[in-house]
Scaffold this active site. Structure first.
Site, PDB file in Angstrom:
ATOM      1  N   HIS A  66      87.812 -98.473  13.259  1.00  0.00           N
ATOM      2  CA  HIS A  66      87.518 -98.678  14.779  1.00  0.00           C
ATOM      3  C   HIS A  66      87.923 -99.668  15.001  1.00  0.00           C
ATOM      4  O   HIS A  66      87.667-100.875  14.832  1.00  0.00           O
ATOM      5  CB  HIS A  66      86.032 -98.403  15.041  1.00  0.00           C
ATOM      6  CG  HIS A  66      85.497 -98.877  16.236  1.00  0.00           C
ATOM      7  ND1 HIS A  66      84.156 -99.025  16.739  1.00  0.00           N
ATOM      8  CD2 HIS A  66      86.167 -98.750  17.621  1.00  0.00           C
ATOM      9  CE1 HIS A  66      84.143 -99.229  17.865  1.00  0.00           C
ATOM     10  NE2 HIS A  66      85.245 -99.168  18.244  1.00  0.00           N
ATOM     11  N   MET A  68      88.684-102.554  17.239  1.00  0.00           N
ATOM     12  CA  MET A  68      88.415-103.345  18.465  1.00  0.00           C
ATOM     13  C   MET A  68      89.277-104.709  18.549  1.00  0.00           C
ATOM     14  O   MET A  68      88.988-105.842  18.305  1.00  0.00           O
ATOM     15  CB  MET A  68      86.797-103.934  18.434  1.00  0.00           C
ATOM     16  CG  MET A  68      86.029-102.732  18.568  1.00  0.00           C
ATOM     17  SD  MET A  68      84.198-102.969  17.825  1.00  0.00           S
ATOM     18  CE  MET A  68      84.479-102.581  16.368  1.00  0.00           C
ATOM     19  N   MET A 137      81.172 -95.286  23.003  1.00  0.00           N
ATOM     20  CA  MET A 137      80.430 -96.593  22.434  1.00  0.00           C
ATOM     21  C   MET A 137      79.218 -96.540  23.452  1.00  0.00           C
ATOM     22  O   MET A 137      79.173 -96.268  24.515  1.00  0.00           O
ATOM     23  CB  MET A 137      81.181 -97.799  22.928  1.00  0.00           C
ATOM     24  CG  MET A 137      82.401 -98.253  22.115  1.00  0.00           C
ATOM     25  SD  MET A 137      81.965 -98.171  20.328  1.00  0.00           S
ATOM     26  CE  MET A 137      80.750 -99.562  20.255  1.00  0.00           C
ATOM     27  N   GLY A 142      81.129-105.295  19.870  1.00  0.00           N
ATOM     28  CA  GLY A 142      81.206-106.577  19.210  1.00  0.00           C
ATOM     29  C   GLY A 142      80.182-106.951  18.137  1.00  0.00           C
ATOM     30  O   GLY A 142      80.428-107.751  17.446  1.00  0.00           O
ATOM     31  N   GLY A 144      76.440-105.594  15.657  1.00  0.00           N
ATOM     32  CA  GLY A 144      75.447-104.536  15.211  1.00  0.00           C
ATOM     33  C   GLY A 144      74.192-104.976  15.735  1.00  0.00           C
ATOM     34  O   GLY A 144      74.093-105.928  16.238  1.00  0.00           O
ATOM     35  N   GLY A 145      73.360-103.917  15.697  1.00  0.00           N
ATOM     36  CA  GLY A 145      71.976-104.084  15.921  1.00  0.00           C
ATOM     37  C   GLY A 145      71.588-104.163  17.383  1.00  0.00           C
ATOM     38  O   GLY A 145      70.468-104.630  17.676  1.00  0.00           O
ATOM     39  N   ASP A 175      78.592 -94.565  18.673  1.00  0.00           N
ATOM     40  CA  ASP A 175      78.629 -95.612  18.084  1.00  0.00           C
ATOM     41  C   ASP A 175      77.601 -96.754  18.764  1.00  0.00           C
ATOM     42  O   ASP A 175      78.062 -97.197  19.937  1.00  0.00           O
ATOM     43  CB  ASP A 175      80.144 -96.026  17.704  1.00  0.00           C
ATOM     44  CG  ASP A 175      80.083 -97.511  16.948  1.00  0.00           C
ATOM     45  OD1 ASP A 175      78.993 -97.877  16.465  1.00  0.00           O
ATOM     46  OD2 ASP A 175      81.208 -97.777  16.913  1.00  0.00           O
ATOM     47  N   GLY A 176      76.626 -97.223  18.069  1.00  0.00           N
ATOM     48  CA  GLY A 176      75.796 -98.238  18.572  1.00  0.00           C
ATOM     49  C   GLY A 176      74.328 -97.907  18.992  1.00  0.00           C
ATOM     50  O   GLY A 176      74.293 -97.003  19.995  1.00  0.00           O
ATOM     51  N   GLY A 177      73.621 -98.858  18.346  1.00  0.00           N
ATOM     52  CA  GLY A 177      72.206 -98.553  18.702  1.00  0.00           C
ATOM     53  C   GLY A 177      71.454 -97.113  18.306  1.00  0.00           C
ATOM     54  O   GLY A 177      70.684 -96.706  18.755  1.00  0.00           O
ATOM     55  N   GLY A 197      74.821 -98.502  11.932  1.00  0.00           N
ATOM     56  CA  GLY A 197      75.093 -99.519  10.996  1.00  0.00           C
ATOM     57  C   GLY A 197      73.650 -99.918  10.580  1.00  0.00           C
ATOM     58  O   GLY A 197      73.359 -99.697   9.401  1.00  0.00           O
ATOM     59  N   SER A 198      72.847-100.704  11.380  1.00  0.00           N
ATOM     60  CA  SER A 198      71.518-101.044  11.041  1.00  0.00           C
ATOM     61  C   SER A 198      70.506-100.334  10.591  1.00  0.00           C
ATOM     62  O   SER A 198      69.595-100.218   9.713  1.00  0.00           O
ATOM     63  CB  SER A 198      71.003-102.246  12.251  1.00  0.00           C
ATOM     64  OG  SER A 198      71.162-101.612  13.399  1.00  0.00           O
TER      65      SER A 198
HETATM   66  C1  DX5 Z   1      79.565-102.311  17.591  1.00  0.00           C
HETATM   67  C2  DX5 Z   1      80.284-101.334  16.320  1.00  0.00           C
HETATM   68  C3  DX5 Z   1      79.325-100.611  15.781  1.00  0.00           C
HETATM   69  C4  DX5 Z   1      77.994-101.373  15.079  1.00  0.00           C
HETATM   70  C5  DX5 Z   1      77.008-100.210  15.131  1.00  0.00           C
HETATM   71  O1  DX5 Z   1      80.738-102.930  18.140  1.00  0.00           O
HETATM   72  O2  DX5 Z   1      81.225-100.612  17.006  1.00  0.00           O
HETATM   73  O3  DX5 Z   1      80.042 -99.643  14.706  1.00  0.00           O
HETATM   74  O4  DX5 Z   1      78.399-101.666  13.871  1.00  0.00           O
HETATM   75  O5  DX5 Z   1      75.911-101.029  14.656  1.00  0.00           O
HETATM   76  P1  DX5 Z   1      74.426-100.670  14.969  1.00  0.00           P
HETATM   77  O6  DX5 Z   1      74.200 -98.851  14.545  1.00  0.00           O
HETATM   78  O7  DX5 Z   1      73.539-101.496  14.289  1.00  0.00           O
HETATM   79  O8  DX5 Z   1      74.261-100.511  16.411  1.00  0.00           O
HETATM   80 ZN    ZN Z   2      82.075 -99.256  15.494  1.00  0.00          ZN
END
Ligand code: DX5
Ligand code: ZN
Length: 222
Positions: A66, A68, A137, A142, A144-145, A175-177, A197-198
């Site tokens: 990914h 960014m 998104m 930017g 995680g968590g 992706d995200g949260g 992620g988290s």
């Molecule tokens: C955020 C990333 C995500 C992030 C997700 O910019 O693109 O991939 O790691 O993390 P969680 O699942 O903890 O929101």
């Molecule tokens: Zn990502």
């Protein structure tokens, strides 16, 4: 629609990345999500092609990069050479999106378009037939968590409707949260590939977390 779990290594222990990756692969995760941040497009700096190359050696999972970044075109070949199977770029960051996706495909990887929470789905209208997947998104990229942004749910459903209406073969990644509390709803709204992620690497047992997310995502848990 089949659910694929994509652990994001952003929340893994970078000092023991290989072990963390083996654990989630053994638990059945299909996609390894790698968050590449350049310190310009997003206010954070993470990893580059050498880490992807190292991961490639220890996993058979689909490696999903990914990007960014403000100038992803400069690095697409390096990520592909490092072993990336999927490469997504941000619709907000790329001047000639069709050309970029074409370049990714020509290198043999699956191209994807990532879209921020504040960006309209209308920006995808022309590019939709040219991409393999859309990465929606559900937080601002930017870190995680972060907390899931609720308005993204209807966006997923609207994108699913666009894809179905036009009879396209485009997958939806989110992706995200994302965690146990919302994965099922996301799938019901049309998401297929679930980045976490988290919720995975922040859990006491990341392997068990992958299995639990899948069961809940597929709605098959007891
Ligand atoms: C955020 C990333 C995500 C992030 C997700 O910019 O693109 O991939 O790691 O993390 P969680 O699942 O903890 O929101
Ligand atoms: Zn990502």
């Amino acid at each position: 629609m089949s659910v694929k779990i994509a652990p994001s290594i952003l929340s893994a222990d970078f000092a023991r990345l290989g072990e963390d990756v083996r654990v989630v692969e053994a638990a059945g995760a299909e996609i390894l999500h790698v968050d590449v941040m350049d310190g310009h497009y997003v206010p954070n700096l993470t990893i580059g092609p050498p880490v992807v190359a190292a991961l490639r050696k220890v996993t058979n999972m689909i490696v999903d990069t990914h990007l960014m970044m403000t100038n992803p075109d400069d690095f697409i070949e390096a990520f592909r050479d490092a072993g990336a199977d999927m490469i997504s770029v941000h619709v907000e960051a790329v001047a000639h999106l069709h050309r970029t996706l074409d370049a990714i495909r020509k290198l043999g990887a699956r191209p994807g378009v990532a879209i921020n929470p504040g960006t309209s789905l209308s920006t995808l209208d022309e590019i939709l037939p040219h991409t393999d997947f859309i990465l929606i998104m559900t937080v601002n990229p930017g870190f995680g968590g972060q907390k899931f942004i609720q308005t993204c749910l209807s966006k997923i459903a609207r994108l699913r409707a666009m894809i179905t209406e036009r009879n396209l073969d485009v997958h939806i990644e989110v992706d995200g949260g994302i965690g146990m509390s919302n994965i099922r709803t996301l799938v019901e709204h049309g998401a297929e590939w679930i980045v976490a992620g988290s919720a995975v690497f922040g859990a006491p047992d990341p392997g068990a977390a992958v299995k639990a997310l899948r069961a809940r995502g597929e709605g098959v848990e007891a």
